[in-house]
Scaffold this motif. Structure first.
Motif, PDB file in Angstrom:
ATOM      1  N   ASN A 394      44.691  43.713  26.357  1.00  0.00           N
ATOM      2  CA  ASN A 394      44.366  45.096  26.007  1.00  0.00           C
ATOM      3  C   ASN A 394      43.072  45.513  26.713  1.00  0.00           C
ATOM      4  O   ASN A 394      41.980  45.147  26.310  1.00  0.00           O
ATOM      5  N   MET A 395      43.221  46.296  27.795  1.00  0.00           N
ATOM      6  CA  MET A 395      42.059  46.710  28.580  1.00  0.00           C
ATOM      7  C   MET A 395      41.279  47.826  27.903  1.00  0.00           C
ATOM      8  O   MET A 395      40.234  48.234  28.401  1.00  0.00           O
ATOM      9  N   ASP A 396      41.804  48.356  26.816  1.00  0.00           N
ATOM     10  CA  ASP A 396      41.085  49.394  26.086  1.00  0.00           C
ATOM     11  C   ASP A 396      40.298  48.832  24.907  1.00  0.00           C
ATOM     12  O   ASP A 396      39.704  49.593  24.135  1.00  0.00           O
ATOM     13  N   SER A 397      40.278  47.532  24.765  1.00  0.00           N
ATOM     14  CA  SER A 397      39.552  46.930  23.652  1.00  0.00           C
ATOM     15  C   SER A 397      38.050  47.012  23.899  1.00  0.00           C
ATOM     16  O   SER A 397      37.590  47.015  25.034  1.00  0.00           O
ATOM     17  N   VAL A 399      35.838  44.763  23.534  1.00  0.00           N
ATOM     18  CA  VAL A 399      35.347  43.564  24.229  1.00  0.00           C
ATOM     19  C   VAL A 399      35.476  43.729  25.737  1.00  0.00           C
ATOM     20  O   VAL A 399      34.576  43.380  26.509  1.00  0.00           O
ATOM     21  N   TRP A 400      36.618  44.246  26.169  1.00  0.00           N
ATOM     22  CA  TRP A 400      36.844  44.451  27.613  1.00  0.00           C
ATOM     23  C   TRP A 400      35.847  45.453  28.178  1.00  0.00           C
ATOM     24  O   TRP A 400      35.299  45.256  29.254  1.00  0.00           O
ATOM     25  N   HIS A 401      35.591  46.532  27.427  1.00  0.00           N
ATOM     26  CA  HIS A 401      34.623  47.524  27.897  1.00  0.00           C
ATOM     27  C   HIS A 401      33.237  46.920  28.042  1.00  0.00           C
ATOM     28  O   HIS A 401      32.554  47.128  29.056  1.00  0.00           O
ATOM     29  N   ARG A 402      32.812  46.180  27.022  1.00  0.00           N
ATOM     30  CA  ARG A 402      31.471  45.578  27.082  1.00  0.00           C
ATOM     31  C   ARG A 402      31.369  44.560  28.212  1.00  0.00           C
ATOM     32  O   ARG A 402      30.353  44.498  28.924  1.00  0.00           O
ATOM     33  N   ALA A 403      32.415  43.763  28.426  1.00  0.00           N
ATOM     34  CA  ALA A 403      32.409  42.782  29.517  1.00  0.00           C
ATOM     35  C   ALA A 403      32.337  43.474  30.872  1.00  0.00           C
ATOM     36  O   ALA A 403      31.617  43.036  31.782  1.00  0.00           O
ATOM     37  N   PHE A 404      33.060  44.589  31.001  1.00  0.00           N
ATOM     38  CA  PHE A 404      33.054  45.332  32.269  1.00  0.00           C
ATOM     39  C   PHE A 404      31.668  45.869  32.591  1.00  0.00           C
ATOM     40  O   PHE A 404      31.138  45.668  33.687  1.00  0.00           O
ATOM     41  N   TRP A 405      31.049  46.553  31.635  1.00  0.00           N
ATOM     42  CA  TRP A 405      29.756  47.160  31.919  1.00  0.00           C
ATOM     43  C   TRP A 405      28.661  46.110  32.098  1.00  0.00           C
ATOM     44  O   TRP A 405      27.764  46.279  32.927  1.00  0.00           O
TER      45      TRP A 405
END
Length: 469
Positions: A394-397, A399-405
């Motif tokens: 789930n790329m909208d989670s 966790v994914w957002h925080r890891a990306f930024w």
């Protein structure tokens, strides 16, 4: 060197220069045949230029001998030398040396100096008044020793100013500027996406909307076109680098090309991360990214493995001499450098901080390459997982957002390190700021097409929304 004159051949200076056994000519006539040894291919050759060994004294001693041989041989042909001097030189200068032979020796000791001055980055300080062929010749068979002394002092005293600029085919102001623009461009793109994310957050909407607006689409398209342009540009430069002699130890090439190799990895992986996050990646983009990364990695490690011994064993002074000999090597000097006959005390003037540049390349570039490689492999593993399972996490989670930024913020820090490494070529004063040749202009204009495409999309949208259009 003190002078011995024909009208006073019994003075102490003459006795010191021409003792009964072994005159100063023995240093320039290693084989016993001075006319043969005073050839450009032998005269300026030294182990220091070949492998960094030696102390640089032999070319100076050979040049001192060869510069005086035409005059000594001319006096010997006219039988005006004393018996003591004649006995001292007979092992090195054969009787009745021909004028053609003397002309060759004169040419060897003067053409190289004139060519070195003429190819310097600013020849006005030496050529007209000191180092032109007319100034260095007394006649067809003899050099003007006083003019040679003045020319050499002028060249040796100017250090960096006497050097030509680095080869502008690959290492030029256009390539340097283009890579700096590449780093700045990717940062601007990231800031744009950050702005969109803040805007969406204030509206309590998803960061990546299912139906993005026109400006959002244009920005993502700009990222996609920029990534393609940087891949084609970096791949072309890396292919050229592979044909640039990177598989032999060359300090100049290592210092100037290594930053370009890491700059062909870091922004490429950063842009690929953004494309994947914003769902603009494709199989073609992935293959293009992998190809550029592989080429850049090959060039980087080919250079870095040569740099390891250079960084450990060569101090700042020897690094400078290596740069000097590499830049000023000329066919007129037999493929070596005319500045090799400068005394060592001259060469120590105006040194750049080569040791600091050495440390930055040695420690910063592996960090840049390693971080980019880890992120790229993680992204490829995600791509492979998504392809095999027909779906992805789930790329909208959150966790994914925080890891990306968090990952992109580290990329920004790496971009700062990369810009610091790129600045080495400017700080070493090896790139001509005014050297905008054809290839250097092309290197900068590579970024114009994606910008024009973005401007066109924005203008089209603006015109479409105007009343009456």
């Amino acid at each position: 060197m003190s002078c011995c004159y024909t009208n006073d051949q019994s003075n102490p200076i003459c006795e010191r220069l021409f003792p009964p056994e072994g005159s100063f000519l023995k240093y320039g006539c290693l084989t016993g045949n001075c006319v043969n040894d005073c050839d450009p291919r032998k005269l300026y050759n030294s182990t220091l230029q070949q492998n960094g060994a030696g102390n640089g004294q032999m070319p100076i001693l050979k040049y001192m001998a060869c510069a005086n041989i035409p005059s000594i041989a001319s006096y010997a042909n006219r039988d005006v030398l004393s018996p003591n001097i004649t006995k001292s030189i007979q092992k090195f200068i054969f009787p009745h040396t021909t004028e053609d032979s003397l002309q060759n020796v004169t040419s060897a000791v003067t053409d190289c100096l004139s060519s070195t001055c003429r190819r310097s980055r600013d020849s006005t300080f030496c050529y007209t008044n000191y180092c032109s062929p007319v100034k260095l010749l007394r006649n067809n068979t003899s050099p003007n020793l006083e003019a040679i002394h003045t020319c050499l002092n002028t060249l040796c005293d100017k250090t960096v100013k006497a050097l030509p600029w680095a080869d502008t085919d690959v290492i030029g102001i256009g390539v340097f500027s283009s890579y700096v623009m590449q780093c700045i461009f990717i940062v601007i793109l990231w800031l744009g996406f950050l702005g969109f994310a803040i805007y969406q957050h204030k509206r309590s909407e998803p960061e990546r909307p299912s139906e993005p607006g026109k400006h959002y689409k244009s920005w993502i398209n700009l990222l996609s076109e920029f990534h393609k342009s940087q891949c084609f540009f970096s791949a072309t430069l890396m292919i050229a680098s592979l044909n640039y002699g990177i598989y032999k130890v060359d300090t100049l090439v290592t210092f100037l090309l290594t930053p370009l190799a890491t700059n062909s990895v870091l922004p490429v992986v950063f842009a690929y991360l953004l494309l994947l996050y914003y769902r603009k990646s494709s199989t073609g983009v992935t293959l293009l990214t992998i190809s550029v990364y592989a080429l850049s990695t090959l060039v980087y490690w080919s250079l870095y493995w040569h740099f390891i011994p250079l960084g450990d064993s060569v101090d700042a002074f020897n690094l400078y001499r290596n740069f000097r000999f590499r830049l000023s090597a000329l066919p007129a000097c037999g493929g070596y450098s005319g500045l090799s006959v400068c005394p060592n005390e001259y060469a120590r003037k105006g040194l750049f901080n080569a040791r600091d540049a050495s440390r930055r390349i040695k420690f910063l570039t592996p960090l840049i390459w390693t971080y980019s490689t880890l992120i790229l492999f993680a992204l490829l593993a995600y791509q492979l997982y998504r392809w095999r399972s027909k779906r992805g996490p789930n790329m909208d989670s959150p966790v994914w957002h925080r890891a990306f930024w968090f990952t992109t913020i580290i990329f920004l820090a790496a971009i700062g390190m990369q810009l610091d490494v790129l600045s080495i070529s400017i700080k070493l004063n090896m790139i001509n700021p005014g050297g905008w040749t054809f290839g250097q202009i092309v290197a900068v204009t590579v970024w114009i097409p994606p910008l024009l495409d973005y401007v066109y999309r924005e203008m089209s949208e603006w015109l479409r929304r105007r009343p009456g259009c």
